[in-house]
Design a protein around this motif. Structure first.
Motif, mmCIF file in Angstrom:
data_model
loop_
_atom_site.group_PDB
_atom_site.id
_atom_site.type_symbol
_atom_site.label_atom_id
_atom_site.label_comp_id
_atom_site.label_asym_id
_atom_site.label_seq_id
_atom_site.Cartn_x
_atom_site.Cartn_y
_atom_site.Cartn_z
ATOM 1 N N ASP A 9 0.763 -1.250 0.123
ATOM 2 C CA ASP A 9 0.101 -0.001 -0.048
ATOM 3 C C ASP A 9 0.909 1.242 0.064
ATOM 4 O O ASP A 9 0.385 2.351 -0.726
ATOM 5 C CB ASP A 9 -1.137 0.077 1.275
ATOM 6 N N GLN A 10 2.100 1.215 0.773
ATOM 7 C CA GLN A 10 2.953 2.233 0.799
ATOM 8 C C GLN A 10 3.456 2.542 -0.686
ATOM 9 O O GLN A 10 3.669 3.653 -1.100
ATOM 10 C CB GLN A 10 3.943 2.207 1.740
ATOM 11 N N LEU A 11 3.842 1.540 -1.312
ATOM 12 C CA LEU A 11 4.594 1.690 -2.612
ATOM 13 C C LEU A 11 3.572 2.139 -3.565
ATOM 14 O O LEU A 11 3.884 2.750 -4.705
ATOM 15 C CB LEU A 11 5.215 0.255 -2.955
ATOM 16 N N LEU A 16 1.433 6.403 -7.160
ATOM 17 C CA LEU A 16 0.162 7.214 -7.419
ATOM 18 C C LEU A 16 0.623 8.663 -7.489
ATOM 19 O O LEU A 16 0.358 9.347 -8.095
ATOM 20 C CB LEU A 16 -0.920 7.011 -6.754
ATOM 21 N N ASP A 17 1.386 8.794 -6.299
ATOM 22 C CA ASP A 17 1.906 10.316 -6.315
ATOM 23 C C ASP A 17 2.637 10.882 -7.229
ATOM 24 O O ASP A 17 2.872 12.180 -7.451
ATOM 25 C CB ASP A 17 2.721 10.609 -4.720
ATOM 26 N N CYS A 18 3.420 9.833 -7.685
ATOM 27 C CA CYS A 18 4.300 10.090 -8.884
ATOM 28 C C CYS A 18 3.615 10.363 -10.373
ATOM 29 O O CYS A 18 4.509 10.463 -11.400
ATOM 30 C CB CYS A 18 5.422 9.274 -8.797
ATOM 31 N N GLY A 19 2.272 9.981 -10.321
ATOM 32 C CA GLY A 19 1.633 9.934 -11.503
ATOM 33 C C GLY A 19 1.515 8.584 -12.342
ATOM 34 O O GLY A 19 1.012 8.398 -13.469
ATOM 35 N N PHE A 20 2.059 7.386 -11.601
ATOM 36 C CA PHE A 20 2.035 6.207 -12.322
ATOM 37 C C PHE A 20 0.603 5.737 -11.753
ATOM 38 O O PHE A 20 0.081 5.845 -10.730
ATOM 39 C CB PHE A 20 3.038 5.107 -11.591
ATOM 40 N N GLY A 21 0.089 4.470 -12.702
ATOM 41 C CA GLY A 21 -0.961 3.928 -12.394
ATOM 42 C C GLY A 21 -1.133 2.357 -12.393
ATOM 43 O O GLY A 21 0.070 2.000 -12.748
ATOM 44 N N THR A 43 12.858 0.970 -11.508
ATOM 45 C CA THR A 43 13.116 1.270 -12.875
ATOM 46 C C THR A 43 13.077 2.980 -13.228
ATOM 47 O O THR A 43 14.081 3.491 -14.047
ATOM 48 C CB THR A 43 12.205 0.556 -13.805
ATOM 49 N N TYR A 44 12.199 3.554 -12.668
ATOM 50 C CA TYR A 44 12.131 4.917 -13.060
ATOM 51 C C TYR A 44 12.747 5.799 -12.029
ATOM 52 O O TYR A 44 12.732 6.954 -12.056
ATOM 53 C CB TYR A 44 10.540 5.491 -12.991
ATOM 54 N N GLY A 45 13.404 5.196 -10.953
ATOM 55 C CA GLY A 45 14.268 6.229 -10.124
ATOM 56 C C GLY A 45 13.389 6.841 -8.998
ATOM 57 O O GLY A 45 14.273 7.807 -8.714
ATOM 58 N N VAL A 46 12.414 6.329 -8.706
ATOM 59 C CA VAL A 46 11.566 6.999 -7.597
ATOM 60 C C VAL A 46 12.029 6.250 -6.395
ATOM 61 O O VAL A 46 12.100 5.135 -6.297
ATOM 62 C CB VAL A 46 10.135 6.668 -7.958
ATOM 63 N N PRO A 47 12.561 7.250 -5.566
ATOM 64 C CA PRO A 47 12.958 6.409 -4.209
ATOM 65 C C PRO A 47 11.788 6.159 -3.470
ATOM 66 O O PRO A 47 10.929 6.566 -3.428
ATOM 67 C CB PRO A 47 13.704 7.808 -3.566
ATOM 68 N N PHE A 48 12.025 5.021 -2.607
ATOM 69 C CA PHE A 48 11.053 4.324 -1.741
ATOM 70 C C PHE A 48 11.832 3.679 -0.543
ATOM 71 O O PHE A 48 13.416 3.436 -0.684
ATOM 72 C CB PHE A 48 10.434 3.387 -2.621
ATOM 73 N N PRO A 49 11.299 3.771 0.456
ATOM 74 C CA PRO A 49 11.977 3.071 1.676
ATOM 75 C C PRO A 49 12.452 1.605 1.502
ATOM 76 O O PRO A 49 11.597 0.861 0.920
ATOM 77 C CB PRO A 49 10.951 3.369 2.759
ATOM 78 N N ALA A 50 13.272 1.232 2.188
ATOM 79 C CA ALA A 50 13.811 -0.198 1.990
ATOM 80 C C ALA A 50 12.778 -1.041 2.934
ATOM 81 O O ALA A 50 12.575 -2.405 2.841
ATOM 82 C CB ALA A 50 15.232 -0.445 2.621
#
Length: 65
Positions: A9-11, A16-21, A43-50
């Motif tokens: 859910d976090q990912l 979604l916040d970055c415009g992906f669906g 792949t798109y270089g979006v940072p996310f927590p480990a």
């Protein structure tokens, strides 16, 4: 988001916040799999927590002596 949220859910929220669906994520696998969302964000270089922490940055900024 705190640790009480499921990682997927976090990912999804980050994506979604970055415009992906969902249609974007389908290219990377099943929508119900955490690895799908991780792969897309990576792949798109979006940072996310480990992990399920709310802090995207994983490095400590404090120095310990």
């Amino acid at each position: 988001m705190g640790k009480n949220y499921r990682r997927i859910d976090q990912l999804r929220a980050i994506a979604l916040d970055c415009g992906f669906g969902n249609e974007d994520a389908k290219d990377f696998g099943k929508l119900s799999k955490t690895a799908t969302w991780e792969a897309m964000l990576e792949t798109y270089g979006v940072p996310f927590p480990a992990d399920n922490s709310s802090n995207v940055e994983t490095q400590d900024t404090e120095e310990s002596d």
